[in-house]
Design a protein around this motif. Structure first.
Motif, PDB file in Angstrom:
ATOM      1  N   THR A 187     -21.437   2.030 -17.371  1.00  0.00           N
ATOM      2  CA  THR A 187     -20.143   1.779 -16.729  1.00  0.00           C
ATOM      3  C   THR A 187     -20.146   0.449 -15.998  1.00  0.00           C
ATOM      4  O   THR A 187     -19.200  -0.343 -16.111  1.00  0.00           O
ATOM      5  CB  THR A 187     -19.809   2.912 -15.745  1.00  0.00           C
ATOM      6  OG1 THR A 187     -19.829   4.157 -16.440  1.00  0.00           O
ATOM      7  CG2 THR A 187     -18.432   2.708 -15.132  1.00  0.00           C
ATOM      8  N   VAL A 188     -21.194   0.185 -15.238  1.00  0.00           N
ATOM      9  CA  VAL A 188     -21.289  -1.071 -14.500  1.00  0.00           C
ATOM     10  C   VAL A 188     -21.347  -2.242 -15.466  1.00  0.00           C
ATOM     11  O   VAL A 188     -20.718  -3.280 -15.255  1.00  0.00           O
ATOM     12  CB  VAL A 188     -22.530  -1.057 -13.577  1.00  0.00           C
ATOM     13  CG1 VAL A 188     -22.760  -2.434 -12.962  1.00  0.00           C
ATOM     14  CG2 VAL A 188     -22.375  -0.005 -12.484  1.00  0.00           C
ATOM     15  N   ASP A 209     -17.385   7.891 -15.492  1.00  0.00           N
ATOM     16  CA  ASP A 209     -17.258   6.452 -15.746  1.00  0.00           C
ATOM     17  C   ASP A 209     -15.870   5.947 -15.361  1.00  0.00           C
ATOM     18  O   ASP A 209     -15.721   4.864 -14.783  1.00  0.00           O
ATOM     19  CB  ASP A 209     -17.601   6.110 -17.198  1.00  0.00           C
ATOM     20  CG  ASP A 209     -16.789   6.874 -18.228  1.00  0.00           C
ATOM     21  OD1 ASP A 209     -15.736   7.443 -17.879  1.00  0.00           O
ATOM     22  OD2 ASP A 209     -17.211   6.911 -19.398  1.00  0.00           O
ATOM     23  N   ILE A 241     -15.655   5.715 -11.470  1.00  0.00           N
ATOM     24  CA  ILE A 241     -16.460   4.614 -10.938  1.00  0.00           C
ATOM     25  C   ILE A 241     -15.724   3.290 -11.116  1.00  0.00           C
ATOM     26  O   ILE A 241     -15.619   2.476 -10.192  1.00  0.00           O
ATOM     27  CB  ILE A 241     -17.842   4.567 -11.618  1.00  0.00           C
ATOM     28  CG1 ILE A 241     -18.686   5.776 -11.198  1.00  0.00           C
ATOM     29  CG2 ILE A 241     -18.580   3.275 -11.268  1.00  0.00           C
ATOM     30  CD1 ILE A 241     -19.964   5.943 -11.999  1.00  0.00           C
ATOM     31  N   ASN A 242     -15.194   3.061 -12.323  1.00  0.00           N
ATOM     32  CA  ASN A 242     -14.467   1.825 -12.582  1.00  0.00           C
ATOM     33  C   ASN A 242     -13.182   1.748 -11.763  1.00  0.00           C
ATOM     34  O   ASN A 242     -12.824   0.679 -11.241  1.00  0.00           O
ATOM     35  CB  ASN A 242     -14.155   1.704 -14.074  1.00  0.00           C
ATOM     36  CG  ASN A 242     -13.525   0.375 -14.441  1.00  0.00           C
ATOM     37  OD1 ASN A 242     -12.305   0.261 -14.520  1.00  0.00           O
ATOM     38  ND2 ASN A 242     -14.351  -0.632 -14.647  1.00  0.00           N
ATOM     39  N   SER A 273     -13.913   0.913  -8.150  1.00  0.00           N
ATOM     40  CA  SER A 273     -14.240  -0.508  -8.074  1.00  0.00           C
ATOM     41  C   SER A 273     -12.974  -1.360  -8.122  1.00  0.00           C
ATOM     42  O   SER A 273     -12.817  -2.318  -7.350  1.00  0.00           O
ATOM     43  CB  SER A 273     -15.174  -0.877  -9.227  1.00  0.00           C
ATOM     44  OG  SER A 273     -15.460  -2.259  -9.226  1.00  0.00           O
ATOM     45  N   ARG A 298     -18.834  -5.300  -9.859  1.00  0.00           N
ATOM     46  CA  ARG A 298     -20.024  -4.616 -10.379  1.00  0.00           C
ATOM     47  C   ARG A 298     -20.898  -4.092  -9.239  1.00  0.00           C
ATOM     48  O   ARG A 298     -21.458  -2.991  -9.333  1.00  0.00           O
ATOM     49  CB  ARG A 298     -20.808  -5.562 -11.275  1.00  0.00           C
ATOM     50  CG  ARG A 298     -20.147  -5.786 -12.639  1.00  0.00           C
ATOM     51  CD  ARG A 298     -21.080  -6.478 -13.606  1.00  0.00           C
ATOM     52  NE  ARG A 298     -20.623  -6.324 -14.979  1.00  0.00           N
ATOM     53  CZ  ARG A 298     -20.314  -7.340 -15.800  1.00  0.00           C
ATOM     54  NH1 ARG A 298     -20.411  -8.593 -15.365  1.00  0.00           N
ATOM     55  NH2 ARG A 298     -19.933  -7.108 -17.038  1.00  0.00           N
ATOM     56  N   ALA A 331     -19.367  -0.938  -7.992  1.00  0.00           N
ATOM     57  CA  ALA A 331     -19.615   0.151  -8.943  1.00  0.00           C
ATOM     58  C   ALA A 331     -21.023   0.725  -8.757  1.00  0.00           C
ATOM     59  O   ALA A 331     -21.227   1.942  -8.846  1.00  0.00           O
ATOM     60  CB  ALA A 331     -19.423  -0.345 -10.377  1.00  0.00           C
ATOM     61  N   SER A 351     -21.862   4.579  -7.444  1.00  0.00           N
ATOM     62  CA  SER A 351     -22.789   5.444  -8.179  1.00  0.00           C
ATOM     63  C   SER A 351     -23.820   6.062  -7.243  1.00  0.00           C
ATOM     64  O   SER A 351     -24.167   7.246  -7.375  1.00  0.00           O
ATOM     65  CB  SER A 351     -23.487   4.639  -9.285  1.00  0.00           C
ATOM     66  OG  SER A 351     -22.546   4.084 -10.179  1.00  0.00           O
TER      67      SER A 351
END
Length: 505
Positions: A165-166, A354, A357-358, A361, A387, A390, A394
């Motif tokens: 994802t990152v 995912d 997380i995005n 961010s 990033r 992210a 996590s």
């Protein structure tokens, strides 16, 4: 696991990881990282939305709920098509104006920058709770598979999702979500096929036994037996009508103020493609949710026919009901299929993790960091910060999942519904008022937010035994979101009555 299982599962994980690496080379700006160049077809957006909304809650908690009780908690999902019709007609055109990236840019345009920050912060908190819950659920399955300590299962799964994802941003998220949705469906079909094959009466036995035991109805577990719910309008009990109202409120909130959803609007090639994606999501999600509820019902019939002590303990509450599907997978599936179903279980979790997380961010960078903390840096700097955030998200997700593991909770479907209601905070009414009224400003919005937060805080304290028992509450905790949104709307309407109309809504 057999060698065949290991190869299937390993091949799936390697493929997902390679996709993340591939898309990392195509990400050169925050626009690429958050909306992927705004060039996606509707079917891709739709399947990606399915993957985001269908998480390990679907794979583990839905079967657990149907196994232990019945189909009552499927009712709110039936309001998804109505919510999407409303959102496609009224919400979508607003979010497609300009180069919108987040749902909370609208709040600044309508109520000012402080309300935008509030909306962004509310989303971040709610999503951190959600991803922690999902990662915890998948750790139960990984623990059953590997025998590793559950904490290590949480850590390893969290790191894997974080890596692709990152690296790949929203493009990795969208395309892996499409793949994960298909894998999830195949895994569930494999489980049901084995159940039907092993039962002497096949599918007919599932339907007849489940009907006889009331497992296919909209019932609530009360006094040691299933009782059909009434269809009254009441805030005191879980009635069918109120569960539908709750579903409409939750889904309208999802499609008006949830960054996971709005980000897909913005990534679509056009407004018509975004609208098509919304309907692909609705027409796919409803049967998939129903399928996994039916899978839980089939598991009930299966262990009625082939009783074992562990399944009985999950039914009476001695063990967590969410372990029923992992238990079946590891004890009943043939070699090869175990790997496929485990891949489906991981897909269920990763497709939600995912995306969140995005999305967190994106909100952190666009609505807070770039807007208020560092407004004039190079694009490369913002991509690096995105990033880094992210990675931080996590880590918080892994820590939250570990906390869930040590918590004493009821069935996770119940806990998650209550948490979503408590953290909703009247956001739907804030957006509805902004969309459809030309009155009101930041001061009125904050008054509504303050009243709603006081109400939500009171509910949380009462739920934990302050003031009086949660059993003595004047309404069921499932309806916290409905009452919170009503309070928000009433306060906004009353407070803004004497203000002049805005020239532009």
């Amino acid at each position: 696991m057999s060698l065949a299982d290991g190869l299937v599962l390993g091949g799936y994980l390697l493929g997902i990881l390679l996709l993340g690496v591939y898309f990392s080379g195509r990400t050169h700006s925050t626009d690429d990282y958050f909306v992927g160049g705004r060039n996606y077809q509707g079917w891709v957006i739709g399947l990606s939305l399915v993957g985001t909304s269908i998480s390990s809650v679907t794979f583990l908690a839905y079967p657990a709920d149907a196994y232990k009780t019945a189909w009552l908690r499927y009712l709110p999902n039936l309001m998804l098509p109505l919510a999407i019709y409303f959102a496609a007609r009224y919400f979508l055109p607003v979010f497609r104006r300009g180069n919108t990236v987040t749902a909370y840019e609208f709040l600044e345009a309508r109520f000012g920058p402080s309300v935008r920050v509030y909306g962004a912060a509310t989303f971040i908190i709610a999503q951190l709770v959600r991803v922690s819950t999902i990662l915890y659920l998948i750790s139960l399955l990984l623990f059953e598979i590997s025998g590793l300590d559950p904490v290590w299962c949480i850590v390893l799964a969290g790191i894997f999702v974080a890596v692709y994802t990152v690296a790949g941003g929203i493009e990795a998220v969208i395309w892996t979500d499409v793949i994960q949705t298909l894998v999830l469906l195949l895994g569930g079909i494999a489980c049901l096929w084995v159940i039907v094959d092993l039962l002497p009466g096949g599918l007919g036995q599932v339907l007849s036994t489940a009907t006889e035991h009331g497992k296919l109805g909209f019932s609530e577990w009360q006094n040691g037996e299933l009782e059909p719910v009434s269809w009254d309008i009441s805030l005191l009990n879980k009635t069918g009508t109120m569960m539908l109202v709750l579903g409409l409120v939750n889904w309208l909130t999802e499609y008006s103020s949830n960054q996971n959803t709005v980000q897909r609007y913005c990534a679509a090639k056009s407004e018509s493609e975004a609208r098509r994606g919304m309907w692909v999501c609705a027409l796919s999600s409803l049967p998939i949710w129903a399928f996994y509820m039916f899978l839980g019902t089939a598991l009930y019939v299966f262990y009625l026919q082939f009783p074992v002590a562990e399944a009985a303990e999950m039914l009476d509450g001695s063990r967590k009901a969410e372990q029923i599907l992992p238990f079946f997978i590891l004890n009943e599936l043939p070699p090869g299929l175990i790997g496929l179903v485990l891949a489906a279980a991981l897909a269920a979790a990763m497709s939600s993790l995912d995306s969140s997380i995005n999305a967190i961010s994106a909100v952190s960078v666009v609505d807070i960091y770039r807007r208020h903390m560092n407004t004039d840096a190079a694009e490369r700097h913002y991509l690096m910060v995105a990033r880094a955030i992210a990675v931080g998200v996590s880590c918080l997700m892994i820590g939250g999942a570990i906390a869930f593991y040590f918590a004493d909770t009821k069935t996770l479907q119940d806990a998650l519904t209550i948490l979503v209601a408590l953290l909703g905070g009247g956001m739907l009414s804030l957006y509805l008022f902004g969309f459809f009224s030309r009155r009101g400003n930041a001061r009125h919005a904050w008054l509504g937010i303050g009243v709603t937060m006081l109400f939500t805080g009171w509910v949380i304290l009462a739920r934990n035994g302050w003031f009086f028992s949660a059993d003595d509450m004047p309404f069921d905790l499932y309806y916290t979101a409905i009452i919170g949104n009503l309070l928000m709307f009433v306060v906004l309407w009353l407070a803004s009555r004497r203000t002049p109309l805005r020239t532009q809504s």
